[in-house]
Write a protein that holds these residues in place. Structure first.
Motif, PDB file in Angstrom:
ATOM      1  N   LEU A  93      11.053  13.021 -30.925  1.00 22.79           N
ATOM      2  CA  LEU A  93      11.007  11.561 -30.940  1.00 22.79           C
ATOM      3  C   LEU A  93       9.783  11.045 -31.681  1.00 22.79           C
ATOM      4  N   ASP A  94       8.640  11.691 -31.486  1.00 21.10           N
ATOM      5  CA  ASP A  94       7.406  11.229 -32.129  1.00 21.10           C
ATOM      6  C   ASP A  94       7.515  11.262 -33.652  1.00 21.10           C
ATOM      7  N   LYS A  95       8.196  12.271 -34.190  1.00 20.53           N
ATOM      8  CA  LYS A  95       8.387  12.354 -35.639  1.00 20.53           C
ATOM      9  C   LYS A  95       9.235  11.190 -36.125  1.00 20.53           C
ATOM     10  N   GLY A  96      10.269  10.848 -35.382  1.00 19.24           N
ATOM     11  CA  GLY A  96      11.112   9.716 -35.745  1.00 19.24           C
ATOM     12  C   GLY A  96      10.331   8.419 -35.729  1.00 19.24           C
ATOM     13  N   ILE A  97       9.523   8.232 -34.690  1.00 23.79           N
ATOM     14  CA  ILE A  97       8.708   7.015 -34.591  1.00 23.79           C
ATOM     15  C   ILE A  97       7.710   6.943 -35.733  1.00 23.79           C
ATOM     16  N   ASP A  98       7.023   8.041 -35.997  1.00 26.77           N
ATOM     17  CA  ASP A  98       6.019   8.069 -37.073  1.00 26.77           C
ATOM     18  C   ASP A  98       6.642   7.733 -38.422  1.00 26.77           C
ATOM     19  N   THR A  99       7.830   8.267 -38.684  1.00 29.43           N
ATOM     20  CA  THR A  99       8.533   8.001 -39.950  1.00 29.43           C
ATOM     21  C   THR A  99       8.803   6.514 -40.124  1.00 29.43           C
ATOM     22  N   LEU A 100       9.297   5.874 -39.064  1.00 29.38           N
ATOM     23  CA  LEU A 100       9.634   4.457 -39.160  1.00 29.38           C
ATOM     24  C   LEU A 100       8.397   3.568 -39.145  1.00 29.38           C
ATOM     25  N   GLU A 101       7.366   3.996 -38.444  1.00 24.66           N
ATOM     26  CA  GLU A 101       6.120   3.216 -38.474  1.00 24.66           C
ATOM     27  C   GLU A 101       5.542   3.177 -39.892  1.00 24.66           C
ATOM     28  N   GLN A 102       5.590   4.318 -40.569  1.00 27.12           N
ATOM     29  CA  GLN A 102       5.092   4.363 -41.948  1.00 27.12           C
ATOM     30  C   GLN A 102       5.877   3.415 -42.846  1.00 27.12           C
ATOM     31  N   GLN A 103       7.196   3.407 -42.699  1.00 27.60           N
ATOM     32  CA  GLN A 103       8.023   2.528 -43.517  1.00 27.60           C
ATOM     33  C   GLN A 103       7.804   1.064 -43.146  1.00 27.60           C
ATOM     34  N   PHE A 104       7.628   0.800 -41.857  1.00 29.07           N
ATOM     35  CA  PHE A 104       7.434  -0.577 -41.402  1.00 29.07           C
ATOM     36  C   PHE A 104       6.156  -1.180 -41.982  1.00 29.07           C
ATOM     37  N   ARG A 105       5.146  -0.340 -42.181  1.00 34.59           N
ATOM     38  CA  ARG A 105       3.903  -0.838 -42.774  1.00 34.59           C
ATOM     39  C   ARG A 105       4.110  -1.307 -44.211  1.00 34.59           C
ATOM     40  N   LYS A 106       5.184  -0.826 -44.830  1.00 33.39           N
ATOM     41  CA  LYS A 106       5.500  -1.217 -46.209  1.00 33.39           C
ATOM     42  C   LYS A 106       6.424  -2.434 -46.256  1.00 33.39           C
ATOM     43  N   THR A 107       7.333  -2.522 -45.306  1.00 34.06           N
ATOM     44  CA  THR A 107       8.302  -3.616 -45.332  1.00 34.06           C
ATOM     45  C   THR A 107       8.871  -3.863 -43.944  1.00 34.06           C
ATOM     46  N   GLU A 108       9.112  -5.128 -43.607  1.00 32.53           N
ATOM     47  CA  GLU A 108       9.725  -5.495 -42.333  1.00 32.53           C
ATOM     48  C   GLU A 108      11.199  -5.813 -42.575  1.00 32.53           C
ATOM     49  N   THR A 109      12.072  -5.144 -41.833  1.00 34.73           N
ATOM     50  CA  THR A 109      13.500  -5.440 -41.931  1.00 34.73           C
ATOM     51  C   THR A 109      14.090  -5.462 -40.520  1.00 34.73           C
ATOM     52  N   SER A 110      15.222  -6.103 -40.390  1.00 32.64           N
ATOM     53  CA  SER A 110      15.902  -6.149 -39.089  1.00 32.64           C
ATOM     54  C   SER A 110      16.230  -4.749 -38.592  1.00 32.64           C
ATOM     55  N   LEU A 111      16.698  -3.888 -39.502  1.00 28.85           N
ATOM     56  CA  LEU A 111      17.079  -2.538 -39.107  1.00 28.85           C
ATOM     57  C   LEU A 111      15.889  -1.760 -38.557  1.00 28.85           C
ATOM     58  N   LEU A 112      14.718  -1.933 -39.160  1.00 31.42           N
ATOM     59  CA  LEU A 112      13.525  -1.251 -38.659  1.00 31.42           C
ATOM     60  C   LEU A 112      13.109  -1.809 -37.304  1.00 31.42           C
ATOM     61  N   TYR A 113      13.169  -3.124 -37.144  1.00 29.63           N
ATOM     62  CA  TYR A 113      12.851  -3.712 -35.845  1.00 29.63           C
ATOM     63  C   TYR A 113      13.795  -3.186 -34.766  1.00 29.63           C
ATOM     64  N   GLN A 114      15.080  -3.116 -35.089  1.00 26.22           N
ATOM     65  CA  GLN A 114      16.078  -2.657 -34.125  1.00 26.22           C
ATOM     66  C   GLN A 114      15.847  -1.202 -33.725  1.00 26.22           C
ATOM     67  N   THR A 115      15.681  -0.343 -34.736  1.00 30.00           N
ATOM     68  CA  THR A 115      15.619   1.094 -34.476  1.00 30.00           C
ATOM     69  C   THR A 115      14.288   1.520 -33.891  1.00 30.00           C
ATOM     70  N   LEU A 116      13.205   1.081 -34.497  1.00 33.53           N
ATOM     71  CA  LEU A 116      11.893   1.459 -33.981  1.00 33.53           C
ATOM     72  C   LEU A 116      11.680   0.882 -32.579  1.00 33.53           C
ATOM     73  N   GLY A 117      12.180  -0.328 -32.354  1.00 32.29           N
ATOM     74  CA  GLY A 117      12.085  -0.912 -31.020  1.00 32.29           C
ATOM     75  C   GLY A 117      12.770  -0.044 -29.983  1.00 32.29           C
ATOM     76  N   TYR A 118      13.960   0.452 -30.316  1.00 27.62           N
ATOM     77  CA  TYR A 118      14.677   1.302 -29.368  1.00 27.62           C
ATOM     78  C   TYR A 118      13.951   2.624 -29.136  1.00 27.62           C
ATOM     79  N   LEU A 119      13.414   3.208 -30.195  1.00 26.43           N
ATOM     80  CA  LEU A 119      12.696   4.478 -30.038  1.00 26.43           C
ATOM     81  C   LEU A 119      11.448   4.311 -29.181  1.00 26.43           C
ATOM     82  N   TYR A 120      10.803   3.153 -29.276  1.00 28.83           N
ATOM     83  CA  TYR A 120       9.661   2.882 -28.400  1.00 28.83           C
ATOM     84  C   TYR A 120      10.109   2.849 -26.937  1.00 28.83           C
ATOM     85  N   VAL A 121      11.259   2.242 -26.676  1.00 29.31           N
ATOM     86  CA  VAL A 121      11.779   2.207 -25.308  1.00 29.31           C
ATOM     87  C   VAL A 121      12.003   3.626 -24.804  1.00 29.31           C
TER      88      VAL A 121
END
Length: 275
Positions: A93-121
């Motif tokens: 799970l941590d690898k998945g979160i880290d991957t999306l956090e890196q991408q989120f720092r570059k761009t904000e999208t609905s899909l990233l908010y949805q997916t990263l939010g769920y992985l945090y839960v």
């Protein structure tokens, strides 16, 4: 790669859309063996095998095709989200979160908010919280680094596992709030917040409002239906719970659902058997 390879891939895609997955998979793999590397078909194929539970195969495929020519920014985000979902289901799970956090720092999208939010839960759900007292007893505290005057500097002080957890939890909650500032009518983000309150904060009463907001926008959302059925069961309303669960069971499940189809169908059978 010849022209016929592209035709073969297009045919595989049409078969996939019709639900003929075995035939589609065969054609896709023939096309890839012939040199196909088109982001449209790469992502369609990856999604198909992910939904089939072939997470390791999908993960390796996505890594291999992460630099496909002509990939758009949107396709790149989709690829990373699919990769993170595979990491999650493969136990990293941590690898998945880290991957999306890196991408989120570059761009904000609905899909990233949805997916990263769920992985945090998933990461901070109460059932996953470590036993910090037991950890403290098992691990000896390392000696603090000292400056010339014998005092450890603030920047050199390492957070304890519990402090790291609490800092991550605060970051997750801030992110979930930010996701709703980005779009307060996104049913997935609303469901994420509901799950955060329900599963992380263990405030079932407070979570219900978020689930009700989510279901009012999208009444077929699987996890929202599942969690709302918990309240029906607590109130002794098996009929209402059954209705929600049957609707959830008819949905299209993904690796980013809290519950899977088998679990929902088993509960439906149990409720029907109790009537």
């Amino acid at each position: 790669m010849g022209f016929l390879t592209t035709i073969k891939a297009a045919r595989a895609y049409r078969l996939q859309q019709k639900g003929q997955k075995d035939e589609a998979k065969k054609l896709y793999e023939e096309a890839f063996a012939e040199g196909l590397n088109d982001p449209r078909y790469n992502l369609a194929y990856a999604l198909m095998i992910i939904r089939n539970g072939e997470y390791q195969k999908a993960k390796e495929f996505l890594v291999k095709h992460q630099k496909a020519p002509g990939m758009t920014q949107s396709q790149r985000v989709t690829l990373l989200v699919d990769y993170a979902a595979c990491c999650f289901r493969l136990g990293n799970l941590d690898k998945g979160i880290d991957t999306l956090e890196q991408q989120f720092r570059k761009t904000e999208t609905s899909l990233l908010y949805q997916t990263l939010g769920y992985l945090y839960v998933e990461k901070y759900a109460a059932e996953n919280k470590p036993d910090f007292e037991q950890q403290a007893e098992a691990v000896e505290e390392p000696a603090a680094q000292e400056t010339e005057n014998g005092e450890g500097t603030e920047s050199e002080k390492k957070l304890s596992p519990q402090e790291e957890w609490e800092a991550g939890l605060a970051k997750a909650e801030e992110f979930l709030n930010k996701s709703l500032e980005y779009d307060d009518e996104d049913p997935i983000c609303l469901d994420n917040m509901g799950q955060f309150v329900y599963r992380v904060k263990e405030d079932k009463a407070g979570a219900k409002t978020w689930f009700e907001k989510a279901i009012a926008i999208k009444d077929s959302q699987i996890d929202t239906l599942y969690f709302l059925s918990r309240y029906d069961l607590e109130n002794g309303d098996k009929e209402a719970a059954l209705e929600k669960l049957e609707k959830a069971a008819a949905g299209r499940f993904s690796p980013l659902n809290y519950c899977n189809k088998e679990t929902v169908e088993k509960e439906i059978a149990t409720l029907k058997g109790a009537n």
